[in-house]
Design a protein around this motif. Structure first.
Motif, short mmCIF file in Angstrom:
data_model
loop_
_atom_site.label_atom_id
_atom_site.label_comp_id
_atom_site.label_asym_id
_atom_site.label_seq_id
_atom_site.Cartn_x
_atom_site.Cartn_y
_atom_site.Cartn_z
N ILE A 132 0.85 -1.18 0.00
CA ILE A 132 0.00 0.00 0.00
C ILE A 132 0.89 1.23 0.00
N MET A 133 0.49 2.26 -0.77
CA MET A 133 1.12 3.57 -0.69
C MET A 133 0.03 4.63 -0.55
N THR A 134 0.21 5.54 0.40
CA THR A 134 -0.77 6.61 0.59
C THR A 134 -0.20 7.92 0.07
N LEU A 135 -1.05 8.71 -0.56
CA LEU A 135 -0.71 10.03 -1.11
C LEU A 135 -1.61 11.04 -0.42
N SER A 136 -1.04 11.87 0.43
CA SER A 136 -1.86 12.70 1.30
C SER A 136 -1.44 14.16 1.26
N GLY A 137 -2.45 15.05 1.26
CA GLY A 137 -2.19 16.46 1.48
C GLY A 137 -2.06 17.28 0.21
N SER A 138 -1.65 18.52 0.42
CA SER A 138 -1.54 19.47 -0.67
C SER A 138 -0.26 19.24 -1.46
N LEU A 139 -0.25 19.78 -2.68
CA LEU A 139 0.95 19.74 -3.50
C LEU A 139 1.74 21.02 -3.29
N PRO A 140 3.03 20.93 -2.99
CA PRO A 140 3.82 22.15 -2.81
C PRO A 140 4.04 22.87 -4.12
N GLN A 141 4.51 24.09 -4.03
CA GLN A 141 4.78 24.89 -5.22
C GLN A 141 5.82 24.18 -6.10
N GLY A 142 5.60 24.23 -7.40
CA GLY A 142 6.53 23.63 -8.34
C GLY A 142 6.16 22.24 -8.79
N VAL A 143 5.31 21.55 -8.02
CA VAL A 143 4.87 20.21 -8.40
C VAL A 143 3.77 20.33 -9.45
N PRO A 144 3.79 19.53 -10.51
CA PRO A 144 2.73 19.60 -11.53
C PRO A 144 1.35 19.37 -10.92
N ALA A 145 0.35 20.04 -11.48
CA ALA A 145 -1.01 19.89 -10.96
C ALA A 145 -1.48 18.44 -11.00
N ASP A 146 -0.97 17.68 -11.96
CA ASP A 146 -1.32 16.26 -12.06
C ASP A 146 -0.28 15.37 -11.37
N GLY A 147 0.44 15.96 -10.40
CA GLY A 147 1.51 15.22 -9.74
C GLY A 147 1.06 13.92 -9.12
N TYR A 148 -0.05 13.96 -8.39
CA TYR A 148 -0.55 12.72 -7.79
C TYR A 148 -0.96 11.73 -8.86
N GLY A 149 -1.52 12.23 -9.94
CA GLY A 149 -1.87 11.34 -11.04
C GLY A 149 -0.65 10.61 -11.59
N GLN A 150 0.45 11.34 -11.75
CA GLN A 150 1.69 10.72 -12.23
C GLN A 150 2.17 9.64 -11.26
N LEU A 151 2.11 9.95 -9.97
CA LEU A 151 2.58 8.98 -8.97
C LEU A 151 1.67 7.76 -8.90
N ILE A 152 0.36 7.98 -9.05
CA ILE A 152 -0.57 6.84 -9.05
C ILE A 152 -0.26 5.90 -10.21
N ASP A 153 0.06 6.46 -11.36
CA ASP A 153 0.44 5.62 -12.51
C ASP A 153 1.66 4.76 -12.15
N ILE A 154 2.66 5.38 -11.54
CA ILE A 154 3.88 4.66 -11.17
C ILE A 154 3.57 3.55 -10.17
N ILE A 155 2.76 3.88 -9.18
CA ILE A 155 2.41 2.91 -8.14
C ILE A 155 1.67 1.71 -8.75
N LYS A 156 0.70 1.98 -9.60
CA LYS A 156 -0.08 0.91 -10.22
C LYS A 156 0.77 0.04 -11.14
N GLN A 157 1.69 0.67 -11.87
CA GLN A 157 2.56 -0.09 -12.77
C GLN A 157 3.44 -1.09 -12.03
N ASN A 158 3.70 -0.82 -10.77
CA ASN A 158 4.55 -1.70 -9.97
C ASN A 158 3.74 -2.66 -9.09
N GLY A 159 2.43 -2.71 -9.30
CA GLY A 159 1.59 -3.68 -8.60
C GLY A 159 1.22 -3.30 -7.18
N SER A 160 1.46 -2.05 -6.79
CA SER A 160 1.07 -1.59 -5.46
C SER A 160 -0.29 -0.90 -5.54
#
Length: 314
Positions: A132-160
């Protein structure tokens, strides 16, 4: 293992006052300093539950060093990406007389494109060894607006499995990537629906829409209305027990920890939401965010009321 990501970590300071007098000198009754940020709160609760957890994300400056040292003191595993900026300070003022909580939150540091690449690589490596991986809270300045979306893709690709707890554009983009589970609160849900008020029936329809996006579990925390918990086949209406709340900051993070723990332990859906609701209530009884007492937790779990709602997903 469970890994929590906090992209905007914080040094949380809680000031305790008899009463807050605006425009006047206020003298503290007590002050408490904690490693904070929503994902770090999740990690602290998971550690209290006896589960193997690593807190990851960004930290920087003197505040970052204190955050790391405090987690070390508490025995919470952590592996952060160091950045040039200073991790933020977040202040909570507890007015005992009015029974009110006031939050003053710094925006946090700016994240460079190089830092973002590092957290993507970290997420890729963590997802390979985390159930399991949790993604919580606001995105800091400089992070792409779809930052969590990018990380979710990475997490799913690795079977988590990714659990998302955010708001605004970060939530909207994240939802499109169909994480394993999401936990919007009432304010975040109204923002997503562009509504000033929210009825129970509207919340039920919103949860149904999330499930139709391919999200497997949806937990909508609705304040006094309790919570709604959706699976692909069932919907539960959850009422947490009434407790003597000391500090409600971090209750949503404790719920996320309960969800993560339940999924990690392969509990049935009803038991997952029982644990999550009990964690939220147990956190409210503690003076600082991200804390639960196991003795409180076991008693509270018995008091959570869960009722199945029929036919809503048909």
């Amino acid at each position: 293992m469970i890994t929590t990501l906090t992209l905007n970590a914080a040094l949380d300071k809680t000031y305790y006052l008899q009463t807050l007098s605006i425009g006047q000198t206020n003298r503290l009754r007590d002050v408490h300093i904690e490693p904070g940020g929503k994902g770090i709160n999740v990690a602290k609760v998971l550690h209290s539950l006896g589960l193997e957890v690593t807190a990851g994300g960004f930290i920087g400056g003197n505040n970052g060093k204190v955050i790391s040292a405090l987690l070390q003191d508490r025995g919470v595993g952590h592996e952060f990406i160091g950045i040039q900026g200073e991790s933020r300070t977040c202040l909570t003022i507890i007015d005992n007389e009015r029974e009110e909580e006031t939050e003053i939150l710094e925006s946090g540091p700016n994240i460079s494109s190089e830092d973002w690449e590092k957290i993507c690589h970290f997420t890729d490596a963590a997802a390979k060894k985390s159930t399991i991986m949790t993604l919580s809270g606001s995105l800091p300045q400089g992070v792409p607006a779809d930052g969590y979306g990018q990380l979710i893709d990475i997490i799913k690709q690795n079977g988590s499995k990714a659990i998302l707890d955010s708001s605004g554009a970060a939530l909207r983009y994240g939802l499109e990537k169909a994480p394993f589970a999401v936990k919007p609160n009432e304010r975040e849900l109204k923002q997503w629906l562009n509504k000033e008020t929210l009825s129970l029936s509207e919340a039920l329809e919103a949860g149904k829409m999330f499930i139709q996006k391919g999200i497997q579990y949806v937990c909508l925390s609705l304040g006094k209305e309790g919570a709604l918990f959706f699976t692909r086949d069932e919907v539960f209406h959850v009422k947490a027990p009434v407790v003597n709340a000391v500090n409600t900051i971090g209750c949503g993070d404790a719920m996320v920890a309960g969800l993560a723990a339940g999924f990690y332990q392969n509990l049935p859906a009803r038991d997952v939401i029982l644990l999550a609701a009990a964690c939220g209530s147990a956190n409210a009884m503690m003076p600082q965010a991200g804390q639960v007492a196991l003795t409180d937790l076991e008693e509270l779990r018995k008091q959570v009321v869960v009722k199945k709602i029929d036919n809503i997903l048909s």
